[in-house]
Design a protein around this motif. Structure first.
Motif, mmCIF file in Angstrom:
data_model
loop_
_atom_site.group_PDB
_atom_site.id
_atom_site.type_symbol
_atom_site.label_atom_id
_atom_site.label_comp_id
_atom_site.label_asym_id
_atom_site.label_seq_id
_atom_site.Cartn_x
_atom_site.Cartn_y
_atom_site.Cartn_z
ATOM 1 N N GLU A 113 129.694 68.827 -33.043
ATOM 2 C CA GLU A 113 130.784 69.652 -32.503
ATOM 3 C C GLU A 113 130.231 70.936 -31.891
ATOM 4 O O GLU A 113 130.706 71.394 -30.845
ATOM 5 C CB GLU A 113 131.806 69.967 -33.598
ATOM 6 C CG GLU A 113 132.617 68.744 -34.008
ATOM 7 C CD GLU A 113 133.434 68.935 -35.277
ATOM 8 O OE1 GLU A 113 133.236 69.942 -36.002
ATOM 9 O OE2 GLU A 113 134.282 68.062 -35.548
ATOM 10 N N ALA A 117 130.546 72.061 -27.934
ATOM 11 C CA ALA A 117 131.068 73.378 -27.572
ATOM 12 C C ALA A 117 130.055 74.159 -26.732
ATOM 13 O O ALA A 117 130.415 74.799 -25.730
ATOM 14 C CB ALA A 117 131.450 74.162 -28.820
ATOM 15 N N THR A 121 131.082 74.970 -22.697
ATOM 16 C CA THR A 121 131.509 76.339 -22.404
ATOM 17 C C THR A 121 130.558 77.082 -21.475
ATOM 18 O O THR A 121 130.823 78.219 -21.121
ATOM 19 C CB THR A 121 131.688 77.161 -23.697
ATOM 20 O OG1 THR A 121 130.454 77.183 -24.406
ATOM 21 C CG2 THR A 121 132.780 76.577 -24.564
#
Length: 122
Positions: A113, A117, A121
């Motif tokens: 995870e 991310a 991003t």
């Protein structure tokens, strides 16, 4: 009143999402194949994902290449290509890859995870 259960995403799907996020990130920032200079298309794992879970998300294991050069690693293997990469990257890179390719690492949901991310991003 019952609490709604949080849907748990299977590890395999998380790995696929992390792989895709990493590929998409490098497609946004890389422009040319490291080996021939043509437009970049693939972040190829020098040590294949199936051979080293430890290096799977290590950027040092990635080679940024075009589809033609990628086929020389897979579809029509050219034994000189790994040598070309080693010469291009240098002995310190070769040592790093050699020292890390046999290390073991378990799939970790939180780490996957975090990887997703990180690459989504940027």
């Amino acid at each position: 009143m019952k609490k709604a259960k949080k849907k748990v995403i299977p590890i395999g799907k998380l790995k696929a999402t992390a792989d895709r996020a990493m590929q998409d990130f490098f497609r946004r920032i890389k422009t040319h194949c490291e080996l021939c200079g043509e437009p970049y298309q693939v972040a190829h794992h020098f040590i294949w994902k199936s051979q080293s879970n430890y290096l799977r998300y290590d950027e040092k294991d990635l080679i940024f290449i075009c589809n033609k050069c990628h086929s020389k690693f897979h579809a029509f293997p050219d034994p000189t290509y790994p040598i070309k990469v080693a010469k291009l990257r240098g002995p310190e890179w070769v040592d790093y890859i050699e020292n890390h390719k046999r290390l073991l690492k378990s799939d970790n949901r939180k780490e996957l995870e975090k990887i997703i991310a990180h690459y989504e991003t940027q």
